[in-house]
Design a protein around this motif. Structure first.
Motif, PDB file in Angstrom:
ATOM      1  N   ASP A  60      44.385  34.214  38.870  1.00 52.87           N
ATOM      2  CA  ASP A  60      44.223  34.865  40.135  1.00 52.87           C
ATOM      3  C   ASP A  60      43.064  35.971  39.773  1.00 52.87           C
ATOM      4  OD1 ASP A  60      45.515  37.254  41.999  1.00 52.87           O
ATOM      5  OD2 ASP A  60      45.564  35.503  43.245  1.00 52.87           O
ATOM      6  N   SER A  61      42.655  36.317  40.807  1.00 50.35           N
ATOM      7  CA  SER A  61      41.387  37.532  40.410  1.00 50.35           C
ATOM      8  C   SER A  61      42.296  38.866  40.300  1.00 50.35           C
ATOM      9  CB  SER A  61      40.563  37.654  41.641  1.00 50.35           C
ATOM     10  OG  SER A  61      41.062  38.030  43.106  1.00 50.35           O
ATOM     11  N   LYS A  62      43.396  39.173  41.269  1.00 49.40           N
ATOM     12  CA  LYS A  62      44.159  40.481  41.086  1.00 49.40           C
ATOM     13  C   LYS A  62      44.857  40.559  39.771  1.00 49.40           C
ATOM     14  CE  LYS A  62      47.526  42.936  43.363  1.00 49.40           C
ATOM     15  NZ  LYS A  62      48.647  43.058  44.466  1.00 49.40           N
ATOM     16  N   THR A  97      42.142  41.360  37.070  1.00 55.03           N
ATOM     17  CA  THR A  97      41.648  42.720  37.138  1.00 55.03           C
ATOM     18  C   THR A  97      42.669  43.526  36.302  1.00 55.03           C
ATOM     19  OG1 THR A  97      40.748  42.333  39.157  1.00 55.03           O
ATOM     20  CG2 THR A  97      41.394  44.534  38.710  1.00 55.03           C
ATOM     21  N   GLN A  98      44.180  43.255  36.541  1.00 52.40           N
ATOM     22  CA  GLN A  98      45.302  43.892  35.959  1.00 52.40           C
ATOM     23  C   GLN A  98      45.386  43.535  34.405  1.00 52.40           C
ATOM     24  OE1 GLN A  98      48.551  42.347  38.285  1.00 52.40           O
ATOM     25  NE2 GLN A  98      48.567  43.990  39.558  1.00 52.40           N
TER      26      GLN A  98
END
Length: 103
Positions: free
Chosen positions: A11-13, A16-17
């Motif tokens: 997942d893109s989120k 990023t995390q």
């Protein structure tokens, strides 16, 4: 040693995390995956407990430090110095390539 590419879907989120945490640890996501894979190979198991739990960035950083201390206590480092140096070299080359591509 020949290198191969591996694709991981996230997942893109989450990515990023993960990227932010890896940066806090002073490594790329690629380096983190390589460390994980080598630890699995060296131990013949997943080298950490898998728990359902939301962790803050500080908790995740502490968990990584705890794993490192446990490996040192067993006197079985997860990676040899040569492997660590190779990961650093690859990380720096990757960073340099990204910087050049951004120009």
């Amino acid at each position: 040693m020949a290198q191969v590419a591996m694709t991981v879907r996230l997942d893109s989120k989450v990515k990023t995390q993960f990227d932010a945490l890896c940066e806090d640890f002073g490594m790329s996501a690629n380096t983190a995956f390589n460390i994980f894979v080598k630890a699995v190979i060296n131990t013949g198991s997943i080298p950490f407990a898998i728990e359902k739990r939301d962790r803050t960035r500080e908790e995740a950083k502490q968990a990584l430090e705890d794993l490192h201390k446990a490996a040192l206590a067993r006197e079985e480092p997860e990676m040899t110095l040569e492997e660590i140096n190779e990961e650093i070299r690859l990380c720096r080359a990757e960073r340099k390539a990204r910087q050049q591509a951004a120009l």
